[in-house]
Design an enzyme around this catalytic site. Sequence first.
Site, PDB file in Angstrom:
ATOM      1  CE1 TYR A   1      -6.586  11.175   5.467  1.00  0.00           C
ATOM      2  CE2 TYR A   1      -7.422  12.443   3.633  1.00  0.00           C
ATOM      3  CZ  TYR A   1      -6.569  12.319   4.701  1.00  0.00           C
ATOM      4  OH  TYR A   1      -5.708  13.343   5.004  1.00  0.00           O
TER       5      TYR A   1
ATOM      6  CD  GLU B   1      -2.726   1.507   2.383  1.00  0.00           C
ATOM      7  OE1 GLU B   1      -3.676   2.298   2.271  1.00  0.00           O
ATOM      8  OE2 GLU B   1      -2.425   0.951   3.453  1.00  0.00           O
TER       9      GLU B   1
ATOM     10  CG  ASP C   1      -1.639  13.570  -0.284  1.00  0.00           C
ATOM     11  OD1 ASP C   1      -2.549  13.593   0.554  1.00  0.00           O
ATOM     12  OD2 ASP C   1      -0.459  13.245  -0.015  1.00  0.00           O
TER      13      ASP C   1
ATOM     14  CD  GLU D   1       2.414   8.065   5.063  1.00  0.00           C
ATOM     15  OE1 GLU D   1       1.368   7.623   4.569  1.00  0.00           O
ATOM     16  OE2 GLU D   1       2.817   9.232   4.883  1.00  0.00           O
TER      17      GLU D   1
ATOM     18  CB  THR E   1      -8.694   4.022   4.055  1.00  0.00           C
ATOM     19  OG1 THR E   1      -9.361   5.217   3.636  1.00  0.00           O
ATOM     20  CG2 THR E   1      -8.524   3.085   2.875  1.00  0.00           C
TER      21      THR E   1
ATOM     22  CE  LYS F   1      -2.885  26.167  -5.821  1.00  0.00           C
ATOM     23  NZ  LYS F   1      -2.247  26.429  -4.549  1.00  0.00           N
TER      24      LYS F   1
HETATM   25  N1  SAM Z   1      -4.449   5.907   2.679  1.00  0.00           N
HETATM   26  C1  SAM Z   1      -4.841   6.637   3.866  1.00  0.00           C
HETATM   27  C2  SAM Z   1      -6.345   6.713   3.955  1.00  0.00           C
HETATM   28  O1  SAM Z   1      -7.015   6.433   2.942  1.00  0.00           O
HETATM   29  O2  SAM Z   1      -6.859   7.018   5.043  1.00  0.00           O
HETATM   30  C3  SAM Z   1      -4.182   8.016   3.907  1.00  0.00           C
HETATM   31  C4  SAM Z   1      -4.579   8.997   2.827  1.00  0.00           C
HETATM   32  S1  SAM Z   1      -3.647  10.513   2.866  1.00  0.00           S
HETATM   33  C5  SAM Z   1      -4.630  11.617   1.982  1.00  0.00           C
HETATM   34  C6  SAM Z   1      -2.308  10.160   1.728  1.00  0.00           C
HETATM   35  C7  SAM Z   1      -1.050   9.620   2.388  1.00  0.00           C
HETATM   36  O3  SAM Z   1      -0.119   9.297   1.363  1.00  0.00           O
HETATM   37  C8  SAM Z   1      -0.368  10.602   3.340  1.00  0.00           C
HETATM   38  O4  SAM Z   1      -0.169   9.986   4.594  1.00  0.00           O
HETATM   39  C9  SAM Z   1       0.961  10.917   2.627  1.00  0.00           C
HETATM   40  O5  SAM Z   1       2.018  11.154   3.518  1.00  0.00           O
HETATM   41  C10 SAM Z   1       1.186   9.668   1.801  1.00  0.00           C
HETATM   42  N2  SAM Z   1       2.005   9.901   0.592  1.00  0.00           N
HETATM   43  C11 SAM Z   1       1.868  10.925  -0.283  1.00  0.00           C
HETATM   44  N3  SAM Z   1       2.780  10.849  -1.269  1.00  0.00           N
HETATM   45  C12 SAM Z   1       3.516   9.734  -1.019  1.00  0.00           C
HETATM   46  C13 SAM Z   1       4.627   9.135  -1.671  1.00  0.00           C
HETATM   47  N4  SAM Z   1       5.158   9.666  -2.782  1.00  0.00           N
HETATM   48  N5  SAM Z   1       5.146   7.995  -1.155  1.00  0.00           N
HETATM   49  C14 SAM Z   1       4.617   7.459  -0.015  1.00  0.00           C
HETATM   50  N6  SAM Z   1       3.564   7.999   0.655  1.00  0.00           N
HETATM   51  C15 SAM Z   1       3.020   9.121   0.163  1.00  0.00           C
END
Ligand code: SAM
Length: 213
Positions: free
Chosen positions: A193, A44, A118, A69, A191, A122
């Site tokens: 979110y 994941e 994320d 993460e 999840t 933009k």
């Molecule tokens: N998957 C979880 C959920 O659905 O509840 C968290 C969603 S959160 C919006 C996105 C997560 O992805 C953040 O914790 C962020 O730090 C991580 N993330 C973003 N870009 C990443 C990358 N390039 N490599 C690893 N993790 C990343």
Amino acid sequence: MRLRNRPGAMEKLTAHPEYVIQQPETLKGKWRGNFNNDNPVHIEIGTGKGQFIIETAKQNPHVNFVGIELQTSVLLSVLEKQLEEELPNLLLLQADAANLQEYFEEGEVGRIYLNFSDPWPKKRHEKRRLTYKTFLTTYEKVLADDGEIIFKTDNQGLFEYSLVSFSEYGAKLEDVKLDLHHSDVEDNVMTEYEEKFSKKGNRIYRAIIGFEN
Ligand code: SAM
């Protein structure tokens, strides 16, 4: 995922090498051996606090999971859950998805979960989206021939962008759900979110993507 910076997070992660991989490059091509079995490896990317990967690993003891993460403070929350659960089929990695090929051999991964990535709305941040073409190239390399990506989001803009990105890349849309929670899917694991945004009434989108022609 916004989380207060937790002092000493990195030290706490490195104090648990049994669950948090310290030198992932050394495991390239050897993940299964490290789990002491021949089970498939599912990863994941962007675990957040880990609700999904902990529950999914619990439900699937014959799959090896690696939770990746970027943020140390966020990964620490996953580690805290894992220290309670002690799941033998779950390892954690503090890393950037952009570097996946340094850690996984070609074809070593059976499935990639992208949950509520994320959105980076933009245009100038397009390259940061985890479904941008450079990430797709990386995913295709590390995935097995019959491997797949399972992508969920409540963000309509990101979902539409990603379907186009997958399609332009030449990937195959195996399955698309425009309203996952009101579909025939019965084994969905939520999840953090997903719980939060579906409670607010947001629709959840899901796509399953393969690269095999
Ligand atoms: N998957 C979880 C959920 O659905 O509840 C968290 C969603 S959160 C919006 C996105 C997560 O992805 C953040 O914790 C962020 O730090 C991580 N993330 C973003 N870009 C990443 C990358 N390039 N490599 C690893 N993790 C990343």
